[in-house]
Scaffold this motif. Sequence first.
Motif, PDB file in Angstrom:
ATOM      1  N   TRP A 140      -1.646 -12.938  43.368  1.00  0.00           N
ATOM      2  CA  TRP A 140      -2.918 -13.523  42.915  1.00  0.00           C
ATOM      3  C   TRP A 140      -4.042 -12.500  43.086  1.00  0.00           C
ATOM      4  O   TRP A 140      -4.860 -12.304  42.175  1.00  0.00           O
ATOM      5  CB  TRP A 140      -3.207 -14.787  43.704  1.00  0.00           C
ATOM      6  N   ALA A 141      -4.091 -11.844  44.258  1.00  0.00           N
ATOM      7  CA  ALA A 141      -5.141 -10.858  44.509  1.00  0.00           C
ATOM      8  C   ALA A 141      -5.075  -9.717  43.504  1.00  0.00           C
ATOM      9  O   ALA A 141      -6.105  -9.248  43.012  1.00  0.00           O
ATOM     10  CB  ALA A 141      -5.022 -10.313  45.931  1.00  0.00           C
ATOM     11  N   ALA A 142      -3.872  -9.273  43.182  1.00  0.00           N
ATOM     12  CA  ALA A 142      -3.727  -8.191  42.207  1.00  0.00           C
ATOM     13  C   ALA A 142      -4.164  -8.641  40.818  1.00  0.00           C
ATOM     14  O   ALA A 142      -4.801  -7.879  40.076  1.00  0.00           O
ATOM     15  CB  ALA A 142      -2.274  -7.716  42.172  1.00  0.00           C
ATOM     16  N   ALA A 143      -3.858  -9.875  40.454  1.00  0.00           N
ATOM     17  CA  ALA A 143      -4.185 -10.366  39.108  1.00  0.00           C
ATOM     18  C   ALA A 143      -5.677 -10.385  38.846  1.00  0.00           C
ATOM     19  O   ALA A 143      -6.123 -10.127  37.722  1.00  0.00           O
ATOM     20  CB  ALA A 143      -3.598 -11.760  38.911  1.00  0.00           C
ATOM     21  N   VAL A 144      -6.483 -10.679  39.861  1.00  0.00           N
ATOM     22  CA  VAL A 144      -7.928 -10.832  39.649  1.00  0.00           C
ATOM     23  C   VAL A 144      -8.723  -9.594  40.047  1.00  0.00           C
ATOM     24  O   VAL A 144      -9.935  -9.546  39.838  1.00  0.00           O
ATOM     25  CB  VAL A 144      -8.475 -12.065  40.399  1.00  0.00           C
ATOM     26  N   ALA A 145      -8.067  -8.572  40.616  1.00  0.00           N
ATOM     27  CA  ALA A 145      -8.762  -7.321  40.934  1.00  0.00           C
ATOM     28  C   ALA A 145      -8.920  -6.502  39.656  1.00  0.00           C
ATOM     29  O   ALA A 145      -8.116  -6.598  38.729  1.00  0.00           O
ATOM     30  CB  ALA A 145      -7.976  -6.527  41.972  1.00  0.00           C
ATOM     31  N   VAL A 146      -9.969  -5.678  39.614  1.00  0.00           N
ATOM     32  CA  VAL A 146     -10.229  -4.876  38.415  1.00  0.00           C
ATOM     33  C   VAL A 146      -9.208  -3.755  38.306  1.00  0.00           C
ATOM     34  O   VAL A 146      -8.967  -3.043  39.282  1.00  0.00           O
ATOM     35  CB  VAL A 146     -11.660  -4.301  38.472  1.00  0.00           C
ATOM     36  N   PRO A 147      -8.613  -3.550  37.127  1.00  0.00           N
ATOM     37  CA  PRO A 147      -8.709  -4.420  35.953  1.00  0.00           C
ATOM     38  C   PRO A 147      -7.778  -5.623  36.096  1.00  0.00           C
ATOM     39  O   PRO A 147      -6.615  -5.455  36.486  1.00  0.00           O
ATOM     40  CB  PRO A 147      -8.237  -3.510  34.808  1.00  0.00           C
ATOM     41  N   PRO A 148      -8.255  -6.838  35.794  1.00  0.00           N
ATOM     42  CA  PRO A 148      -7.362  -8.000  35.844  1.00  0.00           C
ATOM     43  C   PRO A 148      -6.209  -7.803  34.865  1.00  0.00           C
ATOM     44  O   PRO A 148      -6.419  -7.360  33.729  1.00  0.00           O
ATOM     45  CB  PRO A 148      -8.259  -9.162  35.411  1.00  0.00           C
ATOM     46  N   ARG A 149      -5.022  -8.129  35.305  1.00  0.00           N
ATOM     47  CA  ARG A 149      -3.858  -7.985  34.427  1.00  0.00           C
ATOM     48  C   ARG A 149      -2.740  -8.903  34.931  1.00  0.00           C
ATOM     49  O   ARG A 149      -2.800  -9.403  36.049  1.00  0.00           O
ATOM     50  CB  ARG A 149      -3.387  -6.533  34.383  1.00  0.00           C
ATOM     51  N   PRO A 150      -1.705  -9.102  34.119  1.00  0.00           N
ATOM     52  CA  PRO A 150      -0.609  -9.979  34.542  1.00  0.00           C
ATOM     53  C   PRO A 150       0.142  -9.441  35.748  1.00  0.00           C
ATOM     54  O   PRO A 150       0.231  -8.226  35.971  1.00  0.00           O
ATOM     55  CB  PRO A 150       0.304 -10.019  33.307  1.00  0.00           C
ATOM     56  N   VAL A 151       0.688 -10.379  36.512  1.00  0.00           N
ATOM     57  CA  VAL A 151       1.563 -10.075  37.646  1.00  0.00           C
ATOM     58  C   VAL A 151       2.810 -10.937  37.505  1.00  0.00           C
ATOM     59  O   VAL A 151       2.813 -11.936  36.783  1.00  0.00           O
ATOM     60  CB  VAL A 151       0.857 -10.337  38.990  1.00  0.00           C
ATOM     61  N   HIS A 152       3.883 -10.555  38.218  1.00  0.00           N
ATOM     62  CA  HIS A 152       5.165 -11.230  38.022  1.00  0.00           C
ATOM     63  C   HIS A 152       5.867 -11.449  39.354  1.00  0.00           C
ATOM     64  O   HIS A 152       6.006 -10.516  40.147  1.00  0.00           O
ATOM     65  CB  HIS A 152       6.050 -10.349  37.119  1.00  0.00           C
ATOM     66  N   LEU A 153       6.273 -12.683  39.591  1.00  0.00           N
ATOM     67  CA  LEU A 153       7.129 -13.016  40.720  1.00  0.00           C
ATOM     68  C   LEU A 153       8.467 -13.509  40.174  1.00  0.00           C
ATOM     69  O   LEU A 153       8.519 -14.502  39.439  1.00  0.00           O
ATOM     70  CB  LEU A 153       6.486 -14.088  41.604  1.00  0.00           C
ATOM     71  N   ASP A 154       9.547 -12.793  40.521  1.00  0.00           N
ATOM     72  CA  ASP A 154      10.887 -13.124  40.060  1.00  0.00           C
ATOM     73  C   ASP A 154      11.595 -13.887  41.177  1.00  0.00           C
ATOM     74  O   ASP A 154      11.874 -13.339  42.249  1.00  0.00           O
ATOM     75  CB  ASP A 154      11.625 -11.820  39.740  1.00  0.00           C
ATOM     76  N   LEU A 155      11.854 -15.171  40.949  1.00  0.00           N
ATOM     77  CA  LEU A 155      12.304 -16.081  42.000  1.00  0.00           C
ATOM     78  C   LEU A 155      13.822 -16.212  42.012  1.00  0.00           C
ATOM     79  O   LEU A 155      14.462 -16.352  40.950  1.00  0.00           O
ATOM     80  CB  LEU A 155      11.676 -17.461  41.798  1.00  0.00           C
ATOM     81  N   ASN A 156      14.378 -16.206  43.194  1.00  0.00           N
ATOM     82  CA  ASN A 156      15.826 -16.280  43.383  1.00  0.00           C
ATOM     83  C   ASN A 156      16.373 -17.608  42.864  1.00  0.00           C
ATOM     84  O   ASN A 156      15.917 -18.685  43.254  1.00  0.00           O
ATOM     85  CB  ASN A 156      16.149 -16.104  44.868  1.00  0.00           C
ATOM     86  N   GLY A 157      17.341 -17.509  41.950  1.00  0.00           N
ATOM     87  CA  GLY A 157      17.944 -18.696  41.351  1.00  0.00           C
ATOM     88  C   GLY A 157      17.653 -18.745  39.869  1.00  0.00           C
ATOM     89  O   GLY A 157      16.562 -18.395  39.426  1.00  0.00           O
ATOM     90  N   LEU A 158      18.630 -19.179  39.085  1.00  0.00           N
ATOM     91  CA  LEU A 158      18.464 -19.295  37.639  1.00  0.00           C
ATOM     92  C   LEU A 158      17.154 -19.985  37.280  1.00  0.00           C
ATOM     93  O   LEU A 158      16.438 -19.577  36.362  1.00  0.00           O
ATOM     94  CB  LEU A 158      19.643 -20.079  37.051  1.00  0.00           C
ATOM     95  N   MET A 159      16.823 -21.052  37.990  1.00  0.00           N
ATOM     96  CA  MET A 159      15.580 -21.793  37.777  1.00  0.00           C
ATOM     97  C   MET A 159      14.619 -21.626  38.957  1.00  0.00           C
ATOM     98  O   MET A 159      13.694 -22.409  39.118  1.00  0.00           O
ATOM     99  CB  MET A 159      15.876 -23.275  37.549  1.00  0.00           C
ATOM    100  N   GLY A 160      14.873 -20.628  39.807  1.00  0.00           N
ATOM    101  CA  GLY A 160      14.067 -20.450  41.013  1.00  0.00           C
ATOM    102  C   GLY A 160      14.437 -21.419  42.115  1.00  0.00           C
ATOM    103  O   GLY A 160      13.684 -21.591  43.080  1.00  0.00           O
TER     104      GLY A 160
END
Length: 551
Positions: A140-160
Amino acid sequence: MRGYEWLARSLQASGQTHVFFVDAVLRRTLLELERVGVQPVLAHTEKAAVYMADAYGRVSGRPGVVAAQSVGTANLAAGLQDAFLARSPVLALTGHKPIGHQHRNAYQEVAHAPLFAPVTKFAAMVQDAADLPRQFRQAWAAAVAVPPRPVHLDLNGLMGEFVETSETAEPPAALGAWTAPRHRPVAEAAAVRAAAAALRSSQRVAIVAGDGAALSGCGAELLALAEALRAPIATSLGARGLVSTRHALHVGVAGNYSAPPANQVVHAADLVLFVGCDTGDQVTHAWRVPRPGTRVVQVDADPLEFERSYATEVALLGDPKATLAALVAELGTPAREGGFLAEAQALMAGWRRAVAPRLASEAVAIDPARLCAEITRALPGDGILVADTGYSGIWTGTLVEMEPTQTYLRAAGSLGWAFPASLGARLAAPQRKVVCWSGDGALYYHLPELETAKRRGIAVVLVVNNNSGFGQGWPNYLKQAGNRPVAAEQVLRFGPTDFAAVARQFGLKGIRVERPQDIAGALAEALASEETVVVDVATDIDCRAPEPWTP
């Protein structure tokens, strides 16, 4: 608590009202979200879900949240390109098959990290709920810091599901105050003094404000500086409306998507002040505007934007709003001749006179310039205008007037972005009216989201510039085809389609407009509705949008 409880309650505590997804992913979390008052919005494609989250993030300042299961991950990553290019905060959540299944030809599984590397600024794998709080805050902190950009969390499990069902001892996170831009540093005092001296030394200063300036919300400070310098203001497409487009200092969008005056003015300047502007090929008309050798002063919160394209005489590293305020104070009231501004205003006045007949055109098929004029009159004072890429961006960026109380959102390049994005924008600002400008070619990409709008009760005005083809490239391609016009038609023409009738098939209201005098009434009726209305406007594919002046 379990991971699904922590995630749902953290999103709710952080002010999120909606989460966008394509099944099957995070099913326990989605049920818990609905229980705590956050609405899950099921889209028909991962890209459409991303576009909804993208606009939600741009309007709210908080990361738009989008989720997909493992097999949908590649589609989701592709959709993040526009958010990345537009500097939009998005939090992407995906499932991945467990470690024991990796590198064993697991069904429908490919490596996720390479897919997301070009379109995210931060990415992490989350193995279980114990890791989730730390990685959620970091993302979240990375997403809203300049420049704001997408971030990705890859969750363990086919559906997390492994993250959902494991446990964490931490309380939910409340991150709603972390909005883009999260930090607002002021440039060093020495740099501010040097910039003020440089600006005083030239009587022919032009300002180009970009997407970073719009993100900072520095319109008042920008005007104060421009008034002190008697300097014309051009903007990038994404910064349209940062200052009133009717203001005497405003000369329009610069670059490739420009009406003639802006490029002429910036090219004629002796010194250009870039404010939160990326100096890429679009806003500089392939690095021809400003002309080579022009003096440059640059204000940006991202140090990587300096020296990308132009040698910078003075670089001010800081938030544009805070830094411009300091620069205005340092500058004082310098003596200015005003001749350059008078030249710019004369060019702008001439352009407005030249285009005025088209804004009032009674032609059938309809000139899109007339549609622009009608949208200018119809858009509420706090309205949001969402425009697609290509000709949609050029029409709206040159001919629809905007005020700072309104919001202009544009596609950074993904055709079809605008309609799903308009749904996300309305969910982020339910009290504001949203008008979407889409060409028919763009609308075909995500037409099924009409069903989403109906099912979720999302009210936007979808205006279709319906010319039965890809209008931007049509005349040149027809010319290339020579004595084989049918060959050109096979490549760039389609339809005709009555999108008002299509809307009715989805259970929504559709209004077909074939005469220019009927546009105003159709827009008024659509804006008064509390559900999505499709206003299908039959336009002339041979009408050309304004073209940029080229040195």
